[in-house]
Scaffold this active site. Structure first.
Site, PDB file in Angstrom:
ATOM      1  CG  HIS A  60      -1.969  -0.918   1.062  1.00 37.83           C
ATOM      2  ND1 HIS A  60      -3.575  -0.922   1.931  1.00 37.83           N
ATOM      3  CD2 HIS A  60      -2.153  -2.335   0.228  1.00 37.83           C
ATOM      4  CE1 HIS A  60      -3.514  -2.172   1.313  1.00 37.83           C
ATOM      5  NE2 HIS A  60      -3.048  -2.511   0.475  1.00 37.83           N
ATOM      6  CD  GLU A  62      -1.123   3.896   3.899  1.00 37.54           C
ATOM      7  OE1 GLU A  62      -2.114   4.440   4.424  1.00 37.54           O
ATOM      8  OE2 GLU A  62      -0.890   3.597   3.324  1.00 37.54           O
ATOM      9  CB  CYS A  88      -5.128  -0.197   6.328  1.00 37.41           C
ATOM     10  SG  CYS A  88      -4.343  -0.995   5.684  1.00 37.41           S
ATOM     11  CD1 TRP A 183     -10.918   5.549 -37.422  1.00 36.90           C
ATOM     12  CD2 TRP A 183     -12.326   4.804 -35.332  1.00 36.90           C
ATOM     13  NE1 TRP A 183     -10.421   4.502 -37.278  1.00 36.90           N
ATOM     14  CE2 TRP A 183     -11.223   3.738 -36.193  1.00 36.90           C
ATOM     15  CE3 TRP A 183     -13.175   4.681 -34.312  1.00 36.90           C
ATOM     16  CZ2 TRP A 183     -11.612   2.465 -35.234  1.00 36.90           C
ATOM     17  CZ3 TRP A 183     -13.018   3.567 -33.806  1.00 36.90           C
ATOM     18  CH2 TRP A 183     -11.734   2.475 -34.203  1.00 36.90           C
ATOM     19  NE  ARG A 197     -12.277   1.056 -25.768  1.00 42.30           N
ATOM     20  CZ  ARG A 197     -11.709   0.643 -26.627  1.00 42.30           C
ATOM     21  NH1 ARG A 197     -11.029   0.438 -26.373  1.00 42.30           N
ATOM     22  NH2 ARG A 197     -12.179   0.745 -27.342  1.00 42.30           N
ATOM     23  N   GLY A 306     -24.403   0.401 -27.227  1.00 43.51           N
ATOM     24  CA  GLY A 306     -24.878   1.199 -28.779  1.00 43.51           C
ATOM     25  C   GLY A 306     -26.538   1.782 -27.796  1.00 43.51           C
TER      26      GLY A 306
END
Length: 390
Positions: A60, A62, A88, A183, A197, A306
């Site tokens: 993590h 830290e 945590c 395009w 993405r 779509g």
């Protein structure tokens, strides 16, 4: 009115927390399903070390910062740790970060956002204070939340944060009447879309898009160490076993029709088939889909689909954000952004979003929109607004 010393400290705290937020950005494509967290260690106004959350099972933020300091043989005793999410306090894939900060001799911890994970939820701060550390929480909390809407949504409502990505002409068409869309937007917009993405856990589409475009839906235009899982909603399980999606990377198919033989053949190509119930409209139950994704540690879902699926997601109240690319072109006729199951009865009942920003990318514009009430609900679930440092 704050004293000069207090004002000076607050200015310093803002400086270093903004640095920690920038460090957290390095985990954007890396840390899922863990949150993106940055940690900066400072003593007497001097930077010592910093770290960001690594891949799942890795350090993590830290622990990474402390490890970097150790590699440089730096003593961090008496330092202040600026952390974008509460350290945590439980044993997960890695040991508790609160304990690591205590053992290292850190004197003060400044936290942006309390961890909404029920296993933490303030316990990390309590553990630090019980060990004698000074803890200040709430500094730039909204910025930290904006880096982790998916993790926070999954922890508080049980479902991921979902955004739609669309590319349309100026008159609102995503494709010509015959379905051709390559395009509408230019290279810069498409590369930016690949960045969205890359940050997602899952890229989701519908079977109609697969049948029409046979897309890969992977990340190619930006460097990333991990590919998101690609998923298809395919109610009747009609997807071709030769679809380009099946390239060996993980793919999930959500369907209502079980076909053990086809599922077994696809399993050999790293494809998982999940059978879900149908909704009242005869399509897959989107609520069940999102609950399943939340149960399987999916933080963020990127939808490229779509008009029918996008319309169903909008109408069902499932869309948290919209990333819309708009080209400066007019095509006159074609397929729209979202085909709602039924028209809204009045403008007062339109599905409304708020604009977040507008950025020019080459010749195109990227508009970001967010569902205002979803965001406010997320803030409330995460304890905001709270008594934050200002």
């Amino acid at each position: 009115m704050s004293s000069p010393d207090t004002a000076s400290q607050l200015t310093e705290d803002h400086r270093w927390m903004r640095r920690a937020l920038a460090v957290a950005e390095q985990s954007l494509y890396l840390s899922n399903p863990n949150p993106r967290v940055g940690c900066v260690l400072v003593r007497d106004g001097r930077w010592l070390a910093e770290g960001n959350t690594q891949e799942a099972g890795g350090r993590h933020a830290e622990a990474q910062a402390l490890w970097v300091a150790e590699q440089q043989q730096l003593d961090v005793r008496g330092a202040t740790a600026y952390v974008t999410l509460e350290p945590c306090s439980h044993q997960g894939r890695t040991p508790p970060c609160a304990d690591a900060l205590i053992a290292a001799g850190v004197r003060r911890v400044v936290v942006a956002l309390q961890d909404p994970n029920p296993q933490v939820a303030g316990r990390g701060i309590e553990r630090l204070r019980a060990a004698g550390l000074t803890v200040d929480a709430g500094l730039l909390a909204d910025d930290a939340l904006a880096q982790n809407p998916g993790f926070c949504a999954r922890m508080t409502r049980g479902t991921p944060w979902l955004w739609l990505k669309s590319a349309a002409s100026f008159d609102g068409h995503t494709a010509l009447p015959d379905g051709r869309s390559q395009w509408i937007t230019g290279d810069a917009a498409r590369a930016d879309g690949h960045g969205w993405r890359a940050r997602a856990c899952v890229v989701l589409t519908g079977i109609g898009t697969v049948l029409t475009d046979n897309p890969l839906l992977d990340v190619r235009a930006v460097p990333t160490t991990r590919q998101p899982i690609r998923a298809v909603l395919d109610t009747q399980f009609i997807i071709s076993e030769q679809a380009r999606l099946f390239n060996g990377d993980p793919v999930w198919i959500f369907t209502a029709r079980a076909d053990a033989g086809k599922a077994a053949r696809l399993a050999g190509r790293n494809v998982r088939v999940i059978v879900l119930p149908l909704g009242d409209n005869g399509a897959l139950d989107l609520n069940a889909l999102l609950r399943w994704l939340g149960d399987h540690e999916v933080n963020e879902v990127h939808v490229e689909a779509g008009a029918r699926l996008q319309g169903a997601l909008v109408a069902g109240g499932h869309v948290d954000e919209w990333v819309a690319y708009v080209a400066p072109s007019i095509v006159g006729a074609g397929q729209g952004l979202a085909a709602l199951p039924a028209p809204v009865p009045s403008l007062d009942q339109a599905f409304r979003f708020e604009y977040l920003d507008a950025v020019q990318l080459g010749a195109d514009m990227r508009l970001r929109l967010r569902h205002a009430s979803h965001w406010q609900a997320l803030r409330t679930a995460c304890g905001l607004p709270a008594r934050a440092l200002v």
